[in-house]
Design an enzyme around this catalytic site. Structure first.
Site, PDB file in Angstrom:
ATOM      1  N   LYS A   1       0.823  -1.230   0.000  1.00 47.73           N
ATOM      2  CA  LYS A   1       0.000   0.000   0.000  1.00 47.73           C
ATOM      3  C   LYS A   1       0.848   1.267   0.000  1.00 47.73           C
ATOM      4  CE  LYS A   1      -4.080  -2.169   1.703  1.00 47.73           C
ATOM      5  NZ  LYS A   1      -5.141  -2.301   2.646  1.00 47.73           N
TER       6      LYS A   1
ATOM      7  N   ASP B   1      -9.953   2.132   2.487  1.00 46.65           N
ATOM      8  CA  ASP B   1      -9.985   1.308   3.705  1.00 46.65           C
ATOM      9  C   ASP B   1     -10.653   2.023   4.883  1.00 46.65           C
ATOM     10  OD1 ASP B   1      -8.775  -0.996   2.716  1.00 46.65           O
ATOM     11  OD2 ASP B   1      -6.754  -0.326   3.219  1.00 46.65           O
TER      12      ASP B   1
HETATM   13  P1  NAP Z   1       1.501  -3.945   6.190  1.00 47.62           P
HETATM   14  O1  NAP Z   1       1.561  -2.595   5.564  1.00 47.62           O
HETATM   15  O2  NAP Z   1       2.486  -4.975   5.756  1.00 47.62           O
HETATM   16  O3  NAP Z   1       1.653  -3.706   7.794  1.00 47.62           O
HETATM   17  C1  NAP Z   1       1.779  -4.823   8.647  1.00 47.62           C
HETATM   18  C2  NAP Z   1       1.713  -4.384  10.113  1.00 47.62           C
HETATM   19  O4  NAP Z   1       1.760  -5.573  10.911  1.00 47.62           O
HETATM   20  C3  NAP Z   1       2.878  -3.510  10.562  1.00 47.62           C
HETATM   21  O5  NAP Z   1       2.434  -2.607  11.532  1.00 47.62           O
HETATM   22  C4  NAP Z   1       3.850  -4.548  11.194  1.00 47.62           C
HETATM   23  O6  NAP Z   1       4.688  -4.008  12.168  1.00 47.62           O
HETATM   24  C5  NAP Z   1       2.845  -5.485  11.851  1.00 47.62           C
HETATM   25  N1  NAP Z   1       3.391  -6.825  12.063  1.00 47.62           N
HETATM   26  C6  NAP Z   1       3.668  -7.768  11.135  1.00 47.62           C
HETATM   27  N2  NAP Z   1       4.132  -8.892  11.729  1.00 47.62           N
HETATM   28  C7  NAP Z   1       4.150  -8.649  13.065  1.00 47.62           C
HETATM   29  C8  NAP Z   1       4.552  -9.425  14.193  1.00 47.62           C
HETATM   30  N3  NAP Z   1       5.003 -10.678  14.071  1.00 47.62           N
HETATM   31  N4  NAP Z   1       4.423  -8.857  15.417  1.00 47.62           N
HETATM   32  C9  NAP Z   1       3.960  -7.606  15.551  1.00 47.62           C
HETATM   33  N5  NAP Z   1       3.581  -6.804  14.509  1.00 47.62           N
HETATM   34  C10 NAP Z   1       3.687  -7.341  13.275  1.00 47.62           C
HETATM   35  O7  NAP Z   1       0.059  -4.613   6.041  1.00 47.62           O
HETATM   36  P2  NAP Z   1      -1.363  -3.872   5.829  1.00 47.62           P
HETATM   37  O8  NAP Z   1      -1.625  -3.663   4.396  1.00 47.62           O
HETATM   38  O9  NAP Z   1      -1.408  -2.727   6.749  1.00 47.62           O
HETATM   39  O10 NAP Z   1      -2.384  -5.032   6.318  1.00 47.62           O
HETATM   40  C11 NAP Z   1      -2.501  -5.395   7.693  1.00 47.62           C
HETATM   41  C12 NAP Z   1      -3.623  -6.425   7.870  1.00 47.62           C
HETATM   42  O11 NAP Z   1      -4.899  -5.822   7.637  1.00 47.62           O
HETATM   43  C13 NAP Z   1      -3.526  -7.600   6.903  1.00 47.62           C
HETATM   44  O12 NAP Z   1      -3.813  -8.803   7.588  1.00 47.62           O
HETATM   45  C14 NAP Z   1      -4.588  -7.307   5.858  1.00 47.62           C
HETATM   46  O13 NAP Z   1      -5.110  -8.477   5.265  1.00 47.62           O
HETATM   47  C15 NAP Z   1      -5.647  -6.599   6.705  1.00 47.62           C
HETATM   48  N6  NAP Z   1      -6.519  -5.680   5.914  1.00 47.62           N
HETATM   49  C16 NAP Z   1      -7.865  -5.928   5.813  1.00 47.62           C
HETATM   50  C17 NAP Z   1      -8.680  -5.042   5.105  1.00 47.62           C
HETATM   51  C18 NAP Z   1     -10.176  -5.290   4.975  1.00 47.62           C
HETATM   52  O14 NAP Z   1     -10.803  -4.680   4.099  1.00 47.62           O
HETATM   53  N7  NAP Z   1     -10.787  -6.083   5.825  1.00 47.62           N
HETATM   54  C19 NAP Z   1      -8.150  -3.905   4.499  1.00 47.62           C
HETATM   55  C20 NAP Z   1      -6.793  -3.681   4.644  1.00 47.62           C
HETATM   56  C21 NAP Z   1      -5.973  -4.573   5.352  1.00 47.62           C
HETATM   57  P3  NAP Z   1       6.143  -3.379  11.795  1.00 47.62           P
HETATM   58  O15 NAP Z   1       5.889  -1.951  11.390  1.00 47.62           O
HETATM   59  O16 NAP Z   1       6.892  -3.527  13.037  1.00 47.62           O
HETATM   60  O17 NAP Z   1       6.694  -4.208  10.661  1.00 47.62           O
END
Ligand code: NAP
Length: 276
Positions: A71, A107
C-alpha cells in the site's frame, strides 16, 4: 438486466493473495449492476510490483486494488492521489487515468461504514487502541481522527513506523507505545483494532486484558483463519464484542467499485453471501 460485453479488467496485487475474497466480491457486484468483471489476484512483492502493474495496464487493466505489503509502494507509484490517500500516505485503489495511475484509499471509509452500519458503533468521542502502523493502519488512523475520536493510541513493533505515522497525522489526540512496552499502558479502550499482519504467522496475541473497557469492541481488519488469534485473545480477555474485517472488506470494495464504474453496488447481499 443487460450485461456489458467487454469485461472490465481489474486485479488485486499483493503477497499473499491466493486466499483473497476480492475476486468473488467484485464478480458479485458486477452481476448486480450489469457490468462484466474480470478481476484477478496477482501475486507480487515489493520488487515485482512496478513491472507487474505496468504489464497489467498494457494488457488492458483499468483499475486495481493493492493489499499487504504494497500500500505504501502504491502511493509512491501514483501520478496523483486523493486527499484521503495523502492523509493516510497509503493507497489501496488504483484508477487508470490516461497512461498514469491515480491513487485512492478506501480502507478508512470501509471500516467506518462497517462499524456504524453493521456493528452499531459510532467511533466519535471514543477511546481507541490501534495495533499496527502499516498501510491499512495508516488509512484507518486518518479516518478515525477525522471522525473525532477522543484519543488514538497507536501500538506498533517498529518505532520508526509509528513516528512517521504520528508525524503525518499531525493530531494532538494521537499517542504511541512500542509493542514491547504495551504492558505499561494502564488506560482502557472502547475500540481495539488489530491492523497488524501478525495472524498470517504462528504468533499469539498476548495483550493485557485490562486494556478493554467494559463495552469494548475488538475488531480485526483480517478475516477467517488469520483473524482467529486476535479474536481468541479478545474473547478470552472479556471483550463485549469481537469481529473480523469481512464487513470492512465488502465496504472498501464497494467504494473501489464505484471509483472504477461510477455506480455504487449494494453491499448487504454480498456480505450475506460471504458470511454464509
Ligand atoms: P503492512 O503494511 O504490511 O503492515 C503490517 C503491520 O503488521 C505492521 O504494523 C507490522 O509491524 C505489523 N506486524 C507484522 N508482523 C508482526 C509481528 N510478528 N508482530 C507484531 N507486529 C507485526 O500490512 P497492511 O496492508 O497494513 O495489512 C494489515 C492487515 O490488515 C492484513 O492482515 C490485511 O489483510 C488486513 N486488511 C484488511 C482489510 C479489509 O478490508 N478487511 C483492508 C486492509 C488490510 P512493523 O511496522 O513492526 O513491521
Amino acid at each position: 438486466m443487460a450485461i456489458t460485453h467487454s469485461p472490465s479488467r481489474l486485479a488485486l496485487f499483493g503477497q499473499p493473495v491466493s486466499h483473497s475474497l476480492s475476486p468473488r466480491i467484485h464478480a458479485a457486484f458486477g452481476a448486480q449492476v450489469g457490468i462484466r468483471v474480470d478481476y484477478r489476484a496477482i501475486e507480487a512483492g515489493h520488487d515485482e510490483f512496478p513491472q507487474a502493474l505496468a504489464a497489467f495496464a498494457r494488457e488492458g487493466g483499468i483499475g486495481a486494488n493493492v493489499t499487504l505489503p504494497l500500500k505504501i509502494d502504491a502511493f509512491a507509484l501514483c501520478s496523483s492521489t486523493s486527499e484521503r490517500a495523502r492523509r493516510a500516505g497509503s493507497v489501496n485503489t488504483l484508477i487508470l487515468d490516461g497512461d498514469t495511475w491515480r491513487g485512492d484509499s478506501t480502507d478508512g471509509a470501509g471500516l467506518l461504514r462497517d462499524l456504524r452500519q453493521r456493528h452499531g458503533f459510532d467511533p466519535t468521542g471514543r477511546r481507541v487502541l490501534l495495533l499496527g502502523a502499516g498501510g491499512a493502519a495508516r488509512a484507518v488512523a486518518a479516518a478515525l481522527i477525522d471522525e473525532r475520536v477522543h484519543d488514538l493510541m497507536i501500538v506498533n513493533r517498529t518505532r520508526q513506523r509509528t513516528i512517521e505515522l504520528t508525524r503525518s497525522l499531525a493530531s494532538d489526540c494521537v499517542f504511541t507505545c512500542d509493542l514491547a512496552k504495551v504492558e505499561l499502558l494502564d488506560d482502557q479502550y472502547e475500540l481495539v483494532i488489530n491492523a497488524t499482519s501478525l495472524g498470517h504467522g504462528d504468533a499469539r496475541f498476548d495483550l493485557p486484558a485490562r486494556l478493554l473497557a467494559a463495552n469494548a469492541l475488538c475488531y480485526d481488519l483480517s478475516y477467517g483463519r488469520i483473524a482467529q488469534p486476535f479474536l481468541d485473545w479478545a474473547r478470552h480477555a472479556g471483550a463485549a464484542n469481537a469481529c473480523d474485517g469481512i464487513g470492512m472488506l465488502v465496504e472498501q470494495a464497494a467504494e473501489a467499485f464505484e471509483l472504477w464504474h461510477g455506480v455504487r453496488p449494494a453491499t448487504a447481499p454480498v456480505h450475506a453471501l460471504l458470511a454464509a
